[in-house]
Design a protein around this motif. Sequence first.
Motif, PDB file in Angstrom:
ATOM      1  N   PRO A 260       0.851  -1.393   0.032  1.00 19.51           N
ATOM      2  CA  PRO A 260      -0.048  -0.073  -0.069  1.00 19.51           C
ATOM      3  C   PRO A 260       1.049   1.212  -0.174  1.00 19.51           C
ATOM      4  N   GLU A 261       0.208   2.371  -0.161  1.00 18.70           N
ATOM      5  CA  GLU A 261       0.864   3.705  -0.273  1.00 18.70           C
ATOM      6  C   GLU A 261       1.350   3.902   1.033  1.00 18.70           C
ATOM      7  N   HIS A 262       0.724   3.733   2.064  1.00 19.83           N
ATOM      8  CA  HIS A 262       1.059   3.837   3.389  1.00 19.83           C
ATOM      9  C   HIS A 262       1.073   2.686   4.104  1.00 19.83           C
ATOM     10  N   PRO A 263       2.318   2.510   5.012  1.00 15.81           N
ATOM     11  CA  PRO A 263       2.557   1.294   5.880  1.00 15.81           C
ATOM     12  C   PRO A 263       1.511   1.085   7.145  1.00 15.81           C
ATOM     13  N   LYS A 264       0.140   0.836   6.458  1.00 17.03           N
ATOM     14  CA  LYS A 264      -0.690   0.882   7.823  1.00 17.03           C
ATOM     15  C   LYS A 264      -1.575  -0.130   7.477  1.00 17.03           C
ATOM     16  N   MET A 265      -2.364  -0.869   8.563  1.00 19.83           N
ATOM     17  CA  MET A 265      -3.178  -2.157   8.339  1.00 19.83           C
ATOM     18  C   MET A 265      -4.399  -1.630   7.476  1.00 19.83           C
ATOM     19  N   GLY A 266      -4.989  -0.660   7.864  1.00 21.61           N
ATOM     20  CA  GLY A 266      -6.126  -0.250   6.909  1.00 21.61           C
ATOM     21  C   GLY A 266      -5.844  -0.076   5.324  1.00 21.61           C
ATOM     22  N   PHE A 267      -4.741   0.621   5.021  1.00 24.44           N
ATOM     23  CA  PHE A 267      -4.269   0.700   3.672  1.00 24.44           C
ATOM     24  C   PHE A 267      -4.038  -0.496   3.159  1.00 24.44           C
ATOM     25  N   LEU A 268      -3.338  -1.590   3.740  1.00 20.23           N
ATOM     26  CA  LEU A 268      -2.875  -2.783   3.330  1.00 20.23           C
ATOM     27  C   LEU A 268      -4.099  -3.784   3.048  1.00 20.23           C
ATOM     28  N   VAL A 269      -5.179  -3.602   3.806  1.00 18.91           N
ATOM     29  CA  VAL A 269      -6.404  -4.449   3.570  1.00 18.91           C
ATOM     30  C   VAL A 269      -7.242  -3.885   2.502  1.00 18.91           C
ATOM     31  N   ASN A 270      -7.214  -2.473   2.312  1.00 18.66           N
ATOM     32  CA  ASN A 270      -8.124  -1.783   1.389  1.00 18.66           C
ATOM     33  C   ASN A 270      -7.359  -2.028  -0.074  1.00 18.66           C
ATOM     34  N   GLU A 271      -6.189  -2.025  -0.103  1.00 15.06           N
ATOM     35  CA  GLU A 271      -5.319  -2.395  -1.353  1.00 15.06           C
ATOM     36  C   GLU A 271      -5.664  -4.012  -1.712  1.00 15.06           C
ATOM     37  N   ALA A 272      -5.667  -4.645  -0.767  1.00 21.88           N
ATOM     38  CA  ALA A 272      -5.873  -6.056  -1.103  1.00 21.88           C
ATOM     39  C   ALA A 272      -7.373  -6.249  -1.628  1.00 21.88           C
ATOM     40  N   ALA A 273      -8.340  -5.429  -1.024  1.00 20.39           N
ATOM     41  CA  ALA A 273      -9.720  -5.571  -1.694  1.00 20.39           C
ATOM     42  C   ALA A 273      -9.602  -5.101  -3.280  1.00 20.39           C
ATOM     43  N   GLY A 274      -8.896  -4.049  -3.396  1.00 19.03           N
ATOM     44  CA  GLY A 274      -8.773  -3.630  -4.826  1.00 19.03           C
ATOM     45  C   GLY A 274      -8.419  -4.042  -5.845  1.00 19.03           C
ATOM     46  N   ARG A 275      -7.093  -5.119  -5.335  1.00 21.22           N
ATOM     47  CA  ARG A 275      -6.612  -5.805  -6.490  1.00 21.22           C
ATOM     48  C   ARG A 275      -6.453  -7.313  -6.283  1.00 21.22           C
ATOM     49  N   ALA A 276      -6.907  -7.937  -4.989  1.00 16.56           N
ATOM     50  CA  ALA A 276      -6.569  -9.259  -4.878  1.00 16.56           C
ATOM     51  C   ALA A 276      -7.413 -10.371  -5.952  1.00 16.56           C
ATOM     52  N   GLY A 277      -8.453  -9.945  -6.353  1.00 12.36           N
ATOM     53  CA  GLY A 277      -9.130 -10.682  -7.499  1.00 12.36           C
ATOM     54  C   GLY A 277      -8.365 -10.665  -8.945  1.00 12.36           C
ATOM     55  N   GLU A 278      -8.115  -9.557  -9.227  1.00  8.72           N
ATOM     56  CA  GLU A 278      -7.203  -9.481 -10.568  1.00  8.72           C
ATOM     57  C   GLU A 278      -5.852 -10.347 -10.490  1.00  8.72           C
ATOM     58  N   LEU A 279      -5.070 -10.040  -8.990  1.00  4.87           N
ATOM     59  CA  LEU A 279      -3.645 -10.650  -9.214  1.00  4.87           C
ATOM     60  C   LEU A 279      -3.918 -12.083  -8.970  1.00  4.87           C
ATOM     61  N   LEU A 280      -4.954 -12.433  -8.308  1.00  7.29           N
ATOM     62  CA  LEU A 280      -4.965 -13.986  -8.020  1.00  7.29           C
ATOM     63  C   LEU A 280      -5.744 -14.671  -9.299  1.00  7.29           C
ATOM     64  N   ALA A 281      -6.161 -14.118 -10.357  1.00  7.75           N
ATOM     65  CA  ALA A 281      -6.383 -14.747 -11.408  1.00  7.75           C
ATOM     66  C   ALA A 281      -5.327 -14.942 -12.257  1.00  7.75           C
ATOM     67  N   ARG A 282      -4.448 -13.660 -12.403  1.00  6.03           N
ATOM     68  CA  ARG A 282      -3.265 -13.796 -13.087  1.00  6.03           C
ATOM     69  C   ARG A 282      -2.246 -14.831 -12.681  1.00  6.03           C
ATOM     70  N   LYS A 283      -2.214 -15.190 -11.157  1.00  6.07           N
ATOM     71  CA  LYS A 283      -1.256 -16.041 -10.647  1.00  6.07           C
ATOM     72  C   LYS A 283      -1.856 -17.361 -11.064  1.00  6.07           C
ATOM     73  N   ARG A 284      -3.140 -17.517 -11.097  1.00  6.87           N
ATOM     74  CA  ARG A 284      -3.643 -18.958 -11.090  1.00  6.87           C
ATOM     75  C   ARG A 284      -3.944 -19.172 -12.676  1.00  6.87           C
ATOM     76  N   GLY A 285      -3.462 -18.443 -13.760  1.00  6.28           N
ATOM     77  CA  GLY A 285      -3.854 -18.696 -15.173  1.00  6.28           C
ATOM     78  C   GLY A 285      -5.336 -18.408 -15.437  1.00  6.28           C
ATOM     79  N   GLY A 286      -5.769 -17.177 -14.892  1.00  8.32           N
ATOM     80  CA  GLY A 286      -6.914 -16.802 -15.460  1.00  8.32           C
ATOM     81  C   GLY A 286      -8.050 -17.108 -14.644  1.00  8.32           C
ATOM     82  N   SER A 287      -7.816 -18.150 -13.568  1.00  8.51           N
ATOM     83  CA  SER A 287      -8.958 -18.494 -12.748  1.00  8.51           C
ATOM     84  C   SER A 287      -8.647 -18.180 -11.218  1.00  8.51           C
ATOM     85  N   ALA A 288      -9.687 -17.430 -10.753  1.00  4.55           N
ATOM     86  CA  ALA A 288      -9.374 -16.990  -9.250  1.00  4.55           C
ATOM     87  C   ALA A 288     -10.012 -18.129  -8.220  1.00  4.55           C
ATOM     88  N   ALA A 289     -10.163 -19.169  -8.843  1.00  2.00           N
ATOM     89  CA  ALA A 289     -10.759 -20.203  -7.757  1.00  2.00           C
ATOM     90  C   ALA A 289      -9.792 -21.398  -7.608  1.00  2.00           C
TER      91      ALA A 289
END
Length: 289
Positions: A260-289
């Motif tokens: 995250p932009e700032h090293p705080k827990m709230g920013f970390l979780v917010n960043e995860a919420a915004g990016r995790a789905g896309e990143l997970l799909a990319r790491k698992r070859g197009g599937s987030a499951a």
Amino acid sequence: MNERAKSGLAGLRVLSLESRRAAEMAKLIESYGGRAIVVPSMREIPLESNSEALEFARRLGAGGFDVVIFLTGVGTRALARVVQTIYAIEQFANELRKITVVARGPKPAAALKELNVPVTIAVPEPNTWRDLLRALDEKAEAVPLQGRRVAVQEYGESNADLLAGLKERGAQVTRVPVYQWALPEDTGPLRAAIEAIVRGEIDVILFTTQIQVGHLLQIAREMGRELPLRTSLARVVMGSIGPVTSEELREQGLPPDFEPEHPKMGFLVNEAAGRAGELLARKRGGSAA
């Protein structure tokens, strides 16, 4: 929080290794729709003997230091408590007011403010050891280190790079370890979390301190599961709270997927919420499951 952000972790199994603020982290993850799996990976323990901290207090009282560098808020307060065993806290504060005081970020600065001790040099974000040395270099004319007696309040593990950097600049460095990190008394939940990662039952893992990285790998090695863990983490989205933790992850061959932009827990979780789905799909070859 908008509707999209609220559901940013929906359906995702999010592992946090947070110990001290476990309940807060679980609530944050769940507020974004994630399934929170919070497993303590460390505990803070006082040193068996506070001899270094007590010796620091005695030397400080005798005018034995020119500069004191405070690295953490928790460590600053713990050091004050140790000092109080041999003389009054106001005397400690008075001695600090006579010398150069450096705070690595807002947390030690806040602890020093409680003591009414002004900060001479405040290290800017992201508060890494490199930022600390850079801040000292920028103030070198006003606060030279050559020949100066510098005490460094440490947190857990010693930072060899910081100590080396100070010595290279001519400082006479004294380490002041105040507390250290240990594994939890019960490592069962951490072991179970490692097995869950290996079985592919974790989608996101959030690291909030570098110590968590070392403890996760230490237990995996003890279990004979380090290689399967590393292999499985390639399919897990890894978030790091800030540069210090990210550096540790990279050194361990586990580069984080986001920070995250700032090293705080709230920013970390917010960043995860915004990016995790896309990143997970990319790491698992197009599937987030």
